[in-house]
Design a protein around this motif. Structure first.
Motif, PDB file in Angstrom:
ATOM      1  N   PHE A   1      12.062   0.582  -6.385  1.00  0.00           N
ATOM      2  CA  PHE A   1      11.278  -0.598  -6.735  1.00  0.00           C
ATOM      3  C   PHE A   1       9.886  -0.240  -7.256  1.00  0.00           C
ATOM      4  O   PHE A   1       9.301  -1.009  -8.009  1.00  0.00           O
ATOM      5  N   VAL A   2       9.352   0.897  -6.834  1.00  0.00           N
ATOM      6  CA  VAL A   2       7.970   1.235  -7.178  1.00  0.00           C
ATOM      7  C   VAL A   2       7.868   2.365  -8.190  1.00  0.00           C
ATOM      8  O   VAL A   2       6.824   2.515  -8.843  1.00  0.00           O
TER       9      VAL A   2
ATOM     10  N   ILE B   1       1.297  -3.349  -8.852  1.00  0.00           N
ATOM     11  CA  ILE B   1       2.625  -3.809  -8.445  1.00  0.00           C
ATOM     12  C   ILE B   1       2.624  -5.328  -8.540  1.00  0.00           C
ATOM     13  O   ILE B   1       1.812  -5.992  -7.891  1.00  0.00           O
ATOM     14  N   GLY B   2       3.515  -5.865  -9.355  1.00  0.00           N
ATOM     15  CA  GLY B   2       3.549  -7.304  -9.579  1.00  0.00           C
ATOM     16  C   GLY B   2       3.927  -8.088  -8.339  1.00  0.00           C
ATOM     17  O   GLY B   2       4.612  -7.579  -7.442  1.00  0.00           O
TER      18      GLY B   2
ATOM     19  N   LEU C   1       0.820  -1.207   0.000  1.00  0.00           N
ATOM     20  CA  LEU C   1       0.000   0.000   0.000  1.00  0.00           C
ATOM     21  C   LEU C   1       0.859   1.264   0.000  1.00  0.00           C
ATOM     22  O   LEU C   1       0.518   2.246  -0.677  1.00  0.00           O
ATOM     23  N   THR C   2       1.958   1.263   0.736  1.00  0.00           N
ATOM     24  CA  THR C   2       2.829   2.443   0.698  1.00  0.00           C
ATOM     25  C   THR C   2       3.492   2.584  -0.673  1.00  0.00           C
ATOM     26  O   THR C   2       3.721   3.700  -1.148  1.00  0.00           O
ATOM     27  N   GLY C   3       3.800   1.437  -1.318  1.00  0.00           N
ATOM     28  CA  GLY C   3       4.293   1.509  -2.688  1.00  0.00           C
ATOM     29  C   GLY C   3       3.246   2.071  -3.637  1.00  0.00           C
ATOM     30  O   GLY C   3       3.573   2.854  -4.541  1.00  0.00           O
TER      31      GLY C   3
ATOM     32  N   LEU D   1       6.801  -7.310  -5.547  1.00  0.00           N
ATOM     33  CA  LEU D   1       6.406  -7.185  -4.148  1.00  0.00           C
ATOM     34  C   LEU D   1       7.202  -8.142  -3.267  1.00  0.00           C
ATOM     35  O   LEU D   1       7.590  -7.792  -2.148  1.00  0.00           O
ATOM     36  N   LEU D   2       7.465  -9.355  -3.773  1.00  0.00           N
ATOM     37  CA  LEU D   2       8.276 -10.300  -3.015  1.00  0.00           C
ATOM     38  C   LEU D   2       9.695  -9.766  -2.828  1.00  0.00           C
ATOM     39  O   LEU D   2      10.269  -9.868  -1.731  1.00  0.00           O
ATOM     40  N   GLY D   3      10.279  -9.206  -3.887  1.00  0.00           N
ATOM     41  CA  GLY D   3      11.606  -8.614  -3.757  1.00  0.00           C
ATOM     42  C   GLY D   3      11.621  -7.442  -2.796  1.00  0.00           C
ATOM     43  O   GLY D   3      12.559  -7.298  -1.993  1.00  0.00           O
ATOM     44  N   MET D   4      10.586  -6.613  -2.859  1.00  0.00           N
ATOM     45  CA  MET D   4      10.490  -5.502  -1.919  1.00  0.00           C
ATOM     46  C   MET D   4      10.391  -6.004  -0.482  1.00  0.00           C
ATOM     47  O   MET D   4      11.002  -5.438   0.434  1.00  0.00           O
TER      48      MET D   4
END
Length: 317
Positions: free
Chosen positions: A195-196, A99-100, A74-76, A104-107
């Motif tokens: 990332f985002v 966001i894929g 959500l912040t992304g 998201l997993l990497g983040m």
């Protein structure tokens, strides 16, 4: 110091103006994170027997486990919405949430490691700085109050004044520790911006995140602290205003033991907290854009172009 602090204050003001301008969409994105909490509170009110049961404990720890990836997601999304607004594009909730899962997993993996490292640093600061200060303040307060205790009314008044001063010092130190804790989350959101924002690959985003985190680190740290201080003040005031004052008349009418009153109070608290979430990712997204412009020289190129086109050199506009 003033030259460093003033741009940060201007950035915070710009972020609040952007939030006010895009309030419906930003609030809608932030409200999505309150849905699991509302479901959990609803189940707790409808099924009080779940509290303390194995199912309730499993549900509670499952919600805590999912809080980090959901919060990062959500912040992304709020950061992506901020980038769209800064670019002059319409803020679309669907595009902000795009966001894929692999990204998201990497983040999540990078954010978890980042939080562990930063919290270790904050813990070391607390152990070597704050804990000795607490001990010194406590010992000084006890010693001074004992020294003035036998001096009659004047001594008792002086001892009370010293104890009050020590209590204020402890509260200030505790508030500073809370600001430092909030700054850790601000630094996390700032480090996740590569990332985002943009279409960088995971490896490129990781390298840029590490690079931009240490670029102008002192100014960034000051920005984290200022943002954490203002964010904490906004969160406290909004939560008290919405979560306590709004349901207060209903509590007097139907009683505090009513499940309806308890549910509305919990919903009001969540609403107050939800409305204060967007400013922090907005500030970090704007700070990232500013640092990238400084690092890549975009702002310098604009100033040179504006200066070269001025009348001082006689160039045609």
């Amino acid at each position: 110091m003033r030259d460093t602090l003033q741009p940060i204050l201007d950035l915070l003001d710009d972020g609040l103006r952007l939030y006010r301008r895009e309030f419906p969409r930003m609030a809608l994105i932030a409200a999505l994170g309150a849905v699991p909490a509302i479901i959990f509170v609803f189940l707790a009110l409808r099924r009080p027997d779940l509290i303390g049961s194995p199912q309730g404990i499993l549900l509670f720890y499952g919600a805590i486990f999912l809080a980090l990836p959901l919060g990062l997601y959500l912040t992304g999304a709020l950061s992506r919405a901020t980038a769209a607004s800064l670019d002059g594009r319409p803020v679309l909730v669907r595009d902000a949430l795009a966001i894929g899962p692999l990204r998201l997993l990497g983040m999540g993996c990078y954010g978890g490691v980042f939080l562990v490292v930063v919290n270790m640093a904050i813990s070391m600061i607390s152990v070597f700085c704050f804990c000795p200060l607490y001990i010194v303040i406590g010992a000084a307060g006890v010693g001074m109050s004992s020294a003035f205790r036998g001096g009659g009314a004047a001594g008792a008044a002086m001892a009370g004044l010293l104890i009050a001063m020590m209590a204020v010092a402890v509260v200030l130190l505790y508030g500073l520790s809370l600001v430092l804790s909030g700054a850790t989350y601000g630094s996390l959101l700032f480090s996740l911006q590569p990332f985002v924002q943009g279409g960088l690959r995971m490896g490129e985003a990781l390298r840029r995140s590490i690079d931009i985190t240490f670029y102008r680190f002192g100014a960034n740290l000051l920005a984290y602290l200022c943002a954490s201080l203002i964010f904490g003040t906004l969160a406290l005031s909004a939560t008290l205003a919405i979560g306590v004052l709004v349901p207060l008349p209903l509590l007097f009418l139907i009683g505090s033991e009513s499940p309806l009153a308890q549910g509305l109070s919990a919903a009001a608290l969540l609403a107050g907290l939800t409305l204060t979430i967007p400013p922090l990712p907005i500030w970090m997204a704007m700070l990232y854009r500013r640092r990238m412009a400084e690092r890549d020289g975009a702002d310098l190129a604009e100033r040179i172009a504006a200066f070269a086109g001025s009348d001082s050199f006689g160039y045609a506009e």
